[in-house]
Design a protein around this motif. Structure first.
Motif, PDB file in Angstrom:
ATOM      1  N   ALA A 124       5.046  65.231  40.946  1.00 26.97           N
ATOM      2  CA  ALA A 124       5.575  66.581  40.739  1.00 26.97           C
ATOM      3  C   ALA A 124       5.255  67.104  39.347  1.00 26.97           C
ATOM      4  CB  ALA A 124       7.088  66.595  40.966  1.00 26.97           C
ATOM      5  N   ARG A 125       5.158  66.207  38.370  1.00 28.39           N
ATOM      6  CA  ARG A 125       4.886  66.619  36.989  1.00 28.39           C
ATOM      7  C   ARG A 125       3.417  66.949  36.787  1.00 28.39           C
ATOM      8  NH1 ARG A 125       6.292  61.225  34.208  1.00 28.39           N
ATOM      9  NH2 ARG A 125       4.995  60.623  35.997  1.00 28.39           N
ATOM     10  N   ASP A 126       2.557  66.434  37.642  1.00 27.97           N
ATOM     11  CA  ASP A 126       1.110  66.542  37.549  1.00 27.97           C
ATOM     12  C   ASP A 126       0.555  65.117  37.608  1.00 27.97           C
ATOM     13  OD1 ASP A 126      -1.503  67.309  37.167  1.00 27.97           O
ATOM     14  OD2 ASP A 126      -1.079  68.629  35.489  1.00 27.97           O
ATOM     15  N   GLY A 157       9.220  61.784  45.177  1.00 27.27           N
ATOM     16  CA  GLY A 157      10.083  60.973  46.022  1.00 27.27           C
ATOM     17  C   GLY A 157      10.259  59.560  45.527  1.00 27.27           C
ATOM     18  N   LEU A 158       9.392  59.139  44.584  1.00 26.85           N
ATOM     19  CA  LEU A 158       9.506  57.827  43.964  1.00 26.85           C
ATOM     20  C   LEU A 158      10.076  57.983  42.560  1.00 26.85           C
ATOM     21  CD1 LEU A 158       6.030  56.315  44.985  1.00 26.85           C
ATOM     22  CD2 LEU A 158       8.212  56.157  46.224  1.00 26.85           C
ATOM     23  N   HIS A 188       7.965  50.844  48.962  1.00 26.65           N
ATOM     24  CA  HIS A 188       7.436  50.616  50.302  1.00 26.65           C
ATOM     25  C   HIS A 188       8.283  51.344  51.344  1.00 26.65           C
ATOM     26  CE1 HIS A 188       6.273  48.521  54.003  1.00 26.65           C
ATOM     27  NE2 HIS A 188       5.198  48.082  53.360  1.00 26.65           N
ATOM     28  N   SER A 189       9.589  51.307  51.191  1.00 24.25           N
ATOM     29  CA  SER A 189      10.480  51.956  52.150  1.00 24.25           C
ATOM     30  C   SER A 189      10.296  53.472  52.160  1.00 24.25           C
ATOM     31  CB  SER A 189      11.933  51.604  51.831  1.00 24.25           C
ATOM     32  OG  SER A 189      12.827  52.279  52.707  1.00 24.25           O
ATOM     33  N   VAL A 190      10.268  54.085  50.963  1.00 23.25           N
ATOM     34  CA  VAL A 190      10.075  55.537  50.870  1.00 23.25           C
ATOM     35  C   VAL A 190       8.699  55.917  51.404  1.00 23.25           C
ATOM     36  CG1 VAL A 190       9.827  57.473  49.273  1.00 23.25           C
ATOM     37  CG2 VAL A 190      11.678  55.822  48.946  1.00 23.25           C
ATOM     38  N   ALA A 191       7.688  55.171  50.974  1.00 27.76           N
ATOM     39  CA  ALA A 191       6.326  55.478  51.399  1.00 27.76           C
ATOM     40  C   ALA A 191       6.176  55.349  52.908  1.00 27.76           C
ATOM     41  CB  ALA A 191       5.333  54.563  50.688  1.00 27.76           C
ATOM     42  N   ASP A 192       6.762  54.334  53.482  1.00 22.65           N
ATOM     43  CA  ASP A 192       6.679  54.131  54.925  1.00 22.65           C
ATOM     44  C   ASP A 192       7.263  55.338  55.657  1.00 22.65           C
ATOM     45  OD1 ASP A 192       6.239  52.448  57.336  1.00 22.65           O
ATOM     46  OD2 ASP A 192       8.427  52.515  57.451  1.00 22.65           O
ATOM     47  N   SER A 193       8.388  55.857  55.171  1.00 18.76           N
ATOM     48  CA  SER A 193       9.011  57.023  55.790  1.00 18.76           C
ATOM     49  C   SER A 193       8.137  58.262  55.656  1.00 18.76           C
ATOM     50  CB  SER A 193      10.379  57.285  55.149  1.00 18.76           C
ATOM     51  OG  SER A 193      10.992  58.429  55.688  1.00 18.76           O
ATOM     52  N   TYR A 194       7.590  58.482  54.472  1.00 22.92           N
ATOM     53  CA  TYR A 194       6.763  59.658  54.243  1.00 22.92           C
ATOM     54  C   TYR A 194       5.439  59.578  55.001  1.00 22.92           C
ATOM     55  CZ  TYR A 194       9.909  60.943  50.360  1.00 22.92           C
ATOM     56  OH  TYR A 194      10.995  61.291  49.599  1.00 22.92           O
ATOM     57  N   PRO A 225      -1.380  69.927  48.268  1.00 22.44           N
ATOM     58  CA  PRO A 225      -0.961  68.544  48.492  1.00 22.44           C
ATOM     59  C   PRO A 225      -0.192  68.429  49.802  1.00 22.44           C
ATOM     60  CG  PRO A 225       0.644  69.643  47.084  1.00 22.44           C
ATOM     61  CD  PRO A 225      -0.380  70.687  47.507  1.00 22.44           C
ATOM     62  N   GLY A 226      -0.224  67.236  50.380  1.00 21.58           N
ATOM     63  CA  GLY A 226       0.653  66.994  51.505  1.00 21.58           C
ATOM     64  C   GLY A 226       2.095  67.032  51.042  1.00 21.58           C
ATOM     65  N   LEU A 227       2.339  66.415  49.877  1.00 23.02           N
ATOM     66  CA  LEU A 227       3.673  66.442  49.276  1.00 23.02           C
ATOM     67  C   LEU A 227       3.562  66.446  47.768  1.00 23.02           C
ATOM     68  CD1 LEU A 227       6.771  66.294  49.561  1.00 23.02           C
ATOM     69  CD2 LEU A 227       6.557  63.794  49.413  1.00 23.02           C
TER      70      LEU A 227
END
Length: 333
Positions: free
Chosen positions: A49-51, A62-63, A73-79, A298-300
């Motif tokens: 988000a900062r660049d 999100g991280l 790994h958990s956050v990435a798996d969800s996204y 970006p995707g996110l």
């Protein structure tokens, strides 16, 4: 590409023309006939988000810096699963830089790469410089060390692709080709078909790197944005884009392109009469027609009006249904 980088790119586009013609002594090869396509890449960027230009760690939205491997790994798996279900993506492009890889963050951040691979995604690992005003490697030893670590971890995985440097606008064409040649020599164990060589300038032309015989066999990375011109006709954008690709469509991946997704634009209408609708139609129609893979920017990314997705609890939600449809069209859906 950040808002700051977008403005800087728009102001310096005319310099690219000078750079592209500045190296008559380059050894080049005749254009190769299209023997393959790159449309296996249907992807999105997941950005900080900062660049992605950071003097410290690159931390995608999100991280957090305090996350463990398991948490990343958990956050990435969800996204990643949301990128797949919401968009139909099969590729994610992730940023790295030397501080991120030479520190404790690397052991945690690997969770994002591993989650994507575990979910069956292709991963493009792309290196950013530590400053948005440089456009070139400032510490070559640290840069090579970073890549040694990353390739040591993922060189044997056929679903991981390596982009030595994002937007190398600080180099002349000849110097950029020379640096890429050195990179290929140093990491000769990596199949060239898994190396993504950035186009010159802001990745905005691939004809120079495509013609360099030393880079034969590699993929080529093109970036293309709708604020670079003020065209309102799809055919105008298509003509401009075609000149940036030249005869190298079979090797090209458009791994950054994007348009406003949080302002309510209907991308399924007005393809001849509005700037961003005609732009996105041109990119996606060209990609579909020529079998060119594309990775949306970006995707996110929190706070980016171009972001295709937004964080919604523990998962993601679409920002613009028409934008999703248009991007998916480019992917062949």
């Amino acid at each position: 590409m950040s808002v700051r980088a977008r403005v800087r790119a728009a102001l310096t586009q005319f310099l690219v023309v000078v750079v592209m013609g500045a190296a008559p002594f380059l050894t080049v090869a005749l254009a190769q006939p299209a023997a393959a396509a790159t449309n296996q890449f249907k992807g999105v960027n997941w950005a900080d988000a900062r660049d992605n230009y950071q003097s410290g760690w690159v931390i995608p939205s999100g991280l957090t810096a305090s996350d463990s491997y398991a948490q990343v790994h958990s956050v990435a798996d969800s996204y990643i699963k949301a990128f797949q279900s919401n968009l139909g993506a099969n590729t994610v492009r992730l940023p790295i830089n030397p501080p991120s890889v030479s520190s404790s963050w690397w052991s945690a951040y690997r969770g994002a790469i591993d989650a994507a691979l575990g979910d069956g995604m292709k991963v493009i690992v792309s290196a950013w410089t530590e400053s948005s005003s440089v456009g070139k490697v400032t510490d070559q030893s640290a840069w090579y060390s970073m890549w040694s670590t990353v390739i040591g971890a993922y060189g044997g995985n056929s679903n991981v692709y390596f982009e030595p440097l994002n937007e190398p606008y600080g180099y002349s064409q000849s110097d950029w080709i020379s640096l890429c040649s050195s990179w290929l020599s140093k990491f000769s164990s990596v199949p060239k078909g898994r190396v993504v060589i950035s186009g010159t300038g802001y990745n905005d032309h691939v004809t120079g790197v495509g013609a360099a015989s030393a880079l034969n066999g590699t993929l080529l990375s093109l970036h293309y944005y709708g604020y670079w011109n003020s065209y309102t006709q799809e055919s105008q954008w298509q003509s401009d884009l075609s000149g940036r690709i030249g005869s190298y469509a079979s090797r090209t991946v458009i791994d950054e392109f994007g348009a406003p997704m949080t302002t309510g634009i209907d991308y399924l209408s007005n393809h001849d009469g509005a700037q961003y609708q005609s732009y996105l139609a041109a990119v996606t129609d060209t990609a579909r027609a020529q079998g060119i893979g594309s990775v949306y920017w970006p995707g996110l990314r929190d706070g980016d009006t171009y972001s295709m997705e937004r964080i919604n609890g523990s998962t993601l939600a679409n920002n613009n249904a028409s934008g999703v449809t248009q991007v998916r069209w480019g992917w062949g859906y």
